[in-house]
Write an enzyme that holds these catalytic residues in place. Sequence first.
Site, mmCIF file in Angstrom:
data_model
loop_
_atom_site.group_PDB
_atom_site.id
_atom_site.type_symbol
_atom_site.label_atom_id
_atom_site.label_comp_id
_atom_site.label_asym_id
_atom_site.label_seq_id
_atom_site.Cartn_x
_atom_site.Cartn_y
_atom_site.Cartn_z
ATOM 1 N N HIS A 1 0.834 -1.215 0.000
ATOM 2 C CA HIS A 1 0.000 0.000 0.000
ATOM 3 C C HIS A 1 0.866 1.262 0.000
ATOM 4 C CE1 HIS A 1 -3.199 -2.844 1.261
ATOM 5 N NE2 HIS A 1 -3.823 -2.135 0.353
ATOM 6 N N GLU B 1 -11.185 -10.136 -5.239
ATOM 7 C CA GLU B 1 -9.745 -10.155 -4.939
ATOM 8 C C GLU B 1 -9.329 -11.391 -4.153
ATOM 9 O OE1 GLU B 1 -8.653 -6.678 -2.609
ATOM 10 O OE2 GLU B 1 -10.498 -6.749 -1.472
ATOM 11 N N CYS C 1 -9.715 -2.395 -10.407
ATOM 12 C CA CYS C 1 -9.088 -1.298 -9.662
ATOM 13 C C CYS C 1 -7.744 -1.700 -9.064
ATOM 14 C CB CYS C 1 -10.022 -0.763 -8.581
ATOM 15 S SG CYS C 1 -10.363 -1.966 -7.304
ATOM 16 N N ASP D 1 -4.472 -8.030 -4.515
ATOM 17 C CA ASP D 1 -4.696 -9.131 -3.586
ATOM 18 C C ASP D 1 -4.997 -10.426 -4.327
ATOM 19 O OD1 ASP D 1 -4.254 -8.264 -0.922
ATOM 20 O OD2 ASP D 1 -5.941 -6.898 -1.179
HETATM 21 C C1 PEP Z 1 -6.416 -4.830 -4.757
HETATM 22 O O1 PEP Z 1 -6.220 -5.694 -3.907
HETATM 23 O O2 PEP Z 1 -6.161 -4.978 -5.968
HETATM 24 C C2 PEP Z 1 -6.941 -3.511 -4.353
HETATM 25 C C3 PEP Z 1 -7.248 -2.586 -5.226
HETATM 26 O O3 PEP Z 1 -7.037 -3.285 -3.016
HETATM 27 P P1 PEP Z 1 -5.808 -2.853 -2.092
HETATM 28 O O4 PEP Z 1 -4.631 -2.599 -2.971
HETATM 29 O O5 PEP Z 1 -6.246 -1.649 -1.340
HETATM 30 O O6 PEP Z 1 -5.638 -4.049 -1.224
HETATM 31 MG MG MG Z 2 -7.098 -5.465 -1.966
#
Ligand code: PEP
Ligand code: MG
Length: 591
Positions: A195, A438, A509, A462
């Site tokens: 993140h 995910e 996303c 994920d």
């Molecule tokens: C993902 O897991 O692709 C996602 C967009 O969520 P995060 O990166 O916040 O875990």
């Molecule tokens: Mg995620």
Amino acid sequence: MGESVVTPRTLKGTRGSPGIAIGLAYVVDRGKIKVPMRLIMPKLVPFEKARFRTSIHTSLRQLETALDREIGDDHKEILDAHLAWLSDEYMIREVETLIESERINAEWAVKKLLDQLIASIDAGTESERQARSDLFHEVGDRIIRNLMGAQQESVETVPEGVILVAHDFTPADMAHVDRTRVAGMAMDIGGPTSHTCILARGMELPTIVGLDHVSNEVQTGDVLVLDADDGRVYVNPPLAVLDDYQERARRLDEQLQELLKLKDVECKTADGVSIQLQANIELLEELGIMEEHGIKDIGLFRSEFLFLMKGGAADEDEQYELYSLLLRNLGPEHCVTIRTLDLGWDKVYAGMDMQPETNPAMGLRAIRFCLDREDLFKDQLRALLRASIHGRMRIMFPMISGIDELREAKNILEEVQQELELEGAAYSDNVEIGIMIEVPSAVMMADILADEADFFSIGTNDLIQYSLAIDRENEHVAHLYTPAHVAILRMIESTVKAGRAAGIEVAMCGEMAGDIQMTMLLLGLGVTCFSANPPAALKVKQLIRKIDTAEARNFAKRVMALSSSEDIANFIRREMNKRYPEIFANHNWTI
Ligand code: PEP
Ligand code: MG
């Protein structure tokens, strides 16, 4: 006078966020400061008190400088709390009394008072007590560091143009990084889909992770060149290297200016098919970056960042304010997809009251955490629903792994709706409820989930982590983490098909959506809605406008006939280079 010779060195890590940064290193010391204890002579008491007063003034000035910058309300609130404490007459008097009565140095007196205060906190919930204790620790740390002339641990007030170096930066640290002062970041540990790196990319902050010992090998003041595309840090490089990188940075800037010219053109393929482009953002402040890059909808708002930023749980009204502002700013014709709290694992705020977990990525995270802490979840759902009247809101649940979880979350949402109705509080009945795809089990049963969700958004970060069993944060397995894996591509393909069959939107996303190496393939697999950090989204738009959808389908068919990741990556590299040399000629491939 002795001469010190600086030896040029090169350290190798992994790209966390692309770009080039040149600047002086600023090593952020995260070690706990060792507070000295001294007994002082009576005649030195006034001097010690004066030292203490000076450090209070210095601390106040530092915080006021931080407040003068453009910062979000939550950050401001934290700084205000620190300022209030620093100006507290009781605290100042008590420290001075300790210096005088016990004849101890100011550092020790500050520590002693704060230890007493922390030990006496007994009112409030566990997390409120923790927040109070954190406040005392942080304020005390600042005063003591100023007394000792030590560097601030915090990243909020650093000299302009520096490259931050540390063992690690957490997502919460990132919320305090001032993009106008920081040129880049380098860390010992971490993987590119952490993140922290996602945030760095959104801020267009060149970042290198997994450098092993950069925080020991580099000293504050060293000249650094960060070639984040290539994952290399040049420490005190020769002049020729500096000149070369200055020229490269200039060219990159020119390319960026060219790209920005596309911000207002439509996102359509070469054969005229409209493709949706949305933004992934974490903070209200990023609305400005969205606007700069011409992105008008939000495909993923990571709501947990309000909590990380604040360093504590945000109440219903604070959340309502934030969501309302987002909706009002974008206007009723643009959608704002707010993901409910994805807390746990690497996103833990001070005082979150979590039991230690052996395997937190698979522990009480995201929707599981929310279903466990129903009070917190309900507060957020109430805030979301109340804010929904201000625009076009979509609510998205993270980490759904089965239909029972989705039903449970929707039942709680319904309870909240009933509560609001009883109270006579308004909310929109047009809020779509979607889920992140995910977790591999969600892919396997996407047809079932599609019957009860209004939309899907594929979270590849994920999905790759959980499908390929590769920790996103672990630099030792980062080389195995690839989107060009046949299992992942099949999962995307089947999710898109399930969504289509049920007539619901399937967006993406995860970071793959903003990766131009994958755009043609994703289009060919039927993805028509891409949500990415705004700078990446604009690059995706540039490429989409050159792609013909029939060609993309054919391209995807050829890729899906391959089985090894290496073959897939080679095919993509070769074909993209051949078809779009103007974009890929100098591209640093990561697949
Ligand atoms: C993902 O897991 O692709 C996602 C967009 O969520 P995060 O990166 O916040 O875990
Ligand atoms: Mg995620």
